[in-house]
Each structure stands twice: as structure tokens, then as C-alpha cells.
Design a protein around this motif. Sequence first.
Motif, PDB file in Angstrom:
ATOM      1  N   GLY A 103       0.848  -1.186   0.000  1.00  0.00           N
ATOM      2  CA  GLY A 103       0.000   0.000   0.000  1.00  0.00           C
ATOM      3  C   GLY A 103       0.887   1.240   0.000  1.00  0.00           C
ATOM      4  O   GLY A 103       1.528   1.556   1.008  1.00  0.00           O
ATOM      5  N   HIS A 105       1.110   5.038  -0.228  1.00  0.00           N
ATOM      6  CA  HIS A 105       0.329   6.275  -0.140  1.00  0.00           C
ATOM      7  C   HIS A 105       0.924   7.387  -0.980  1.00  0.00           C
ATOM      8  O   HIS A 105       0.203   8.176  -1.591  1.00  0.00           O
ATOM      9  N   VAL A 140      -0.863  -1.061  -4.542  1.00  0.00           N
ATOM     10  CA  VAL A 140      -2.049  -0.204  -4.586  1.00  0.00           C
ATOM     11  C   VAL A 140      -1.590   1.215  -4.245  1.00  0.00           C
ATOM     12  O   VAL A 140      -0.873   1.424  -3.260  1.00  0.00           O
ATOM     13  N   TYR A 141      -1.985   2.175  -5.066  1.00  0.00           N
ATOM     14  CA  TYR A 141      -1.536   3.556  -4.883  1.00  0.00           C
ATOM     15  C   TYR A 141      -2.656   4.505  -5.285  1.00  0.00           C
ATOM     16  O   TYR A 141      -3.746   4.071  -5.681  1.00  0.00           O
ATOM     17  N   ASP A 142      -2.412   5.796  -5.164  1.00  0.00           N
ATOM     18  CA  ASP A 142      -3.405   6.824  -5.516  1.00  0.00           C
ATOM     19  C   ASP A 142      -4.737   6.523  -4.824  1.00  0.00           C
ATOM     20  O   ASP A 142      -5.785   6.402  -5.454  1.00  0.00           O
ATOM     21  N   PHE A 143      -4.683   6.438  -3.512  1.00  0.00           N
ATOM     22  CA  PHE A 143      -5.851   6.045  -2.725  1.00  0.00           C
ATOM     23  C   PHE A 143      -6.956   7.096  -2.693  1.00  0.00           C
ATOM     24  O   PHE A 143      -8.113   6.762  -2.439  1.00  0.00           O
ATOM     25  N   PHE A 339      -2.369   1.896   5.504  1.00  0.00           N
ATOM     26  CA  PHE A 339      -2.340   1.759   4.051  1.00  0.00           C
ATOM     27  C   PHE A 339      -2.012   0.336   3.619  1.00  0.00           C
ATOM     28  O   PHE A 339      -2.351  -0.054   2.494  1.00  0.00           O
ATOM     29  N   ALA A 343      -4.859  -1.367   1.318  1.00  0.00           N
ATOM     30  CA  ALA A 343      -4.446  -2.033   0.078  1.00  0.00           C
ATOM     31  C   ALA A 343      -5.130  -3.383  -0.061  1.00  0.00           C
ATOM     32  O   ALA A 343      -5.577  -3.761  -1.157  1.00  0.00           O
ATOM     33  N   ALA A 346      -8.650  -2.797  -0.984  1.00  0.00           N
ATOM     34  CA  ALA A 346      -8.765  -2.446  -2.411  1.00  0.00           C
ATOM     35  C   ALA A 346      -8.712  -3.693  -3.280  1.00  0.00           C
ATOM     36  O   ALA A 346      -9.466  -3.808  -4.265  1.00  0.00           O
ATOM     37  N   GLY A 367      -8.177   3.480  -4.813  1.00  0.00           N
ATOM     38  CA  GLY A 367      -6.815   3.042  -5.087  1.00  0.00           C
ATOM     39  C   GLY A 367      -6.696   2.412  -6.465  1.00  0.00           C
ATOM     40  O   GLY A 367      -7.617   1.746  -6.945  1.00  0.00           O
TER      41      GLY A 367
END
Length: 371
Positions: A103, A105, A140-143, A339, A343, A346, A367
Motif C-alpha cells: 500500500g 500512499h 495499490v496507490y493513488d488512494f 495503508f 491495500a 482495495a 486506489g
Amino acid sequence: MEPIWAVGLMTGTVLDGNIDVALLKTDGESIETFGAYALVPYPATIRDKLEEAQQAARAWNFDGPEPALFAEVEAELTCAQAAAVMKVVEEEGMTMAEIGVVGFHGQTVLHRGPRNGRLGDTRQLGDGELMHSILGTRVVYDFRSADVRAGGQGAPLVAAYHAALLGKAGARGDSAILNLGGVGNVTWWDGDGELVAFDTGPANAPINDFVRARGLGEMDRDGALAGAGRVDEARLQELLRHPYLTADYPKSLDRFDFTAAMADGLGDADGAALLTAFSASCVGKALDLLPRRPEKLYVSGGGRRNPTLMAMLDERARVETVSADRLGWRGDAVEAECFAFLAVRALRALPISFPSTTGVPEPMTGGRIAG
């Protein structure tokens, strides 16, 4: 879904020069195991560039093309954070093949909540595809962006994880979690279906900026400077008239919405005392807005290490404060753990934000997934 090992990454808006890295074994609903946690320093050159990026972001203010600096800094911080992940995983005696997801962030450089019917905007620097290519693990990014595009505040996103922690502690609405980072945020859960979270106001950011501007170091270590000062109560009361503090939630703040300029004209100790009292008093006003005012606050984040701020919370917010560490939690690790937790949510398409936490029309996941 069986619980999996996830890595969470967080770098705060106060730019303390560190990457928070936490391992968590979770199914995104409950916490099975707390794994390793470490603070991994950034190279000093990256910290300086992040400060430049924050300044460039404020000048840009979501108007026109992004500053060219963003792409350069984004690549450098992504590589540094990927290296930090590998370091902590290896030191734990694990391999990346055992990690189900990271995860990521990223670094917030600018955040603006929705206002007057206009959607908000948010920008976190971090290239999830690049990190995936380095680590070979799902990232997983751009939450926050999906929440903002749906009309939400994009913050705070810690509520789902805080609720899991509160559930572990047996909370039933008589307690809440307060995180004191650059900005403060509170999460309250009734133990059943009602979950509320929002930004309380500034926390460490104006204090740190004030101390740096006076050439007194990076922060008010142990609250010593504020503890030696006297609070200008008349000025404090004026500051507490700010409309944000009584506005209904959901609501969120940018790190620079409240600045060290609030203490202009004051001496070093008195200025630090005013800013610390303001952060604590903002929390008191926030607690008055909750469906039920908690009797106890479990405090995470760097601010819990400031004894003057913690004492002012007890006095000015009229609440009992307990360091998160006393519950067996890791008060410095909570945001990074969050996060990792989000993740996994998500991956399972579970909600990470809710109408009562960010103001989205319905619970929604978020995300982007790389890998």
C-alpha cells in the motif's frame, strides 16, 4: 479471503525525512498479526526536493499544467520507498514473494476539499507502476483520487483501519482515535454501524514550521519550548473563531490551511505555546461535533510524543488522553499500517471511504492497482 502479508508506506506532510514502513497480516477486515515496523530515512536530497515540490504545488494550486519538478521527485521518492520496502522485508527474514500487496500512499503535496459545490482536488506524488516494476509485487496507490472525483473530501482515509483497532480494544462509542500528524484527524465508531472521521485542525505542522523558522531545530522536542511559554488567551480565542472548527463533517484540510503565521509577533516560547494550545483546542471543538463526545482518546502519530501538547489536550479538549502504545498498538506505525490494510481492502473491492468519513454518496473502494 485468507489473511495476507501487506506492506504499508507513509510519509507525512511535515517532511521529517523518514519513510514509515509497516508489515501487517490482514484480510482487510480484521488484523491477524502486526509485523515489522521501521523508520527508514530518505536521502537528504530527496527531502529538500519534496519541500520544493510542496512550495511549487502551492504556487500551482491545481491551475494549469503540473510543475515539471513533480515527475522528477515522483521517480526519486518511488525508488527510495521501494528500496525501503525491500530493506524492511529482508530484515524481517521474508522475501517479496511472501508479500501479497504494498500500500503506497505517496507524498501529499497539495490537498483541497470540495467547496461551494465544486469538487476538491488532491495530489500525492508516487508512481505505483514504477514501484511494481521494481518490487515485482502488486502495488495499490493513488488512494484518494477516486473519492475526490466522486465528490468526497479524499481524507481522512484511516477510518476503516481505526474502526478495526477500536473493535480490537472493545470500544463502544465511549472512546475515539486521534492521530496527530501534520494535521490532526479523529475517528469515532459506535461499535456497530456508525463510523465518523474528519480532520480536527492543525497538529504538528504549524509548530514544526514555527520552530524551524526561528532556527531552533526541526520540532519542539518534548514540547520544551511551548512548555516554557505563556499562551496568549485572547489571541487563541480569536483563532478559535475560524469557521472550519464548527463546520459540520465530513471535512478535511491541507497541511498549509493553518500556518505558523498565527504566532506572528510573539516570542519563541510564547509562539510555540500558542500554536500548541490551538492544536489542542481544535481537538476539543472537534469532539463536540461527534454523535457522542468520547471520554477517552487513544492518540497516535508524532504529536503523542509532545508532553506539552498531550497535557493541553487533557486540559483544553476536556478529555482523557492515552498513548496508543499503551494498548499494545504502535503509535508511530498506525498510518503506515492503515495503508497496508486499505491495500488489502482495495484488492477485495471493499470500501475504504464512507459518507460519514469523506462525504462520498455511498461507501466506495479506491486506489489504483499495479500488477
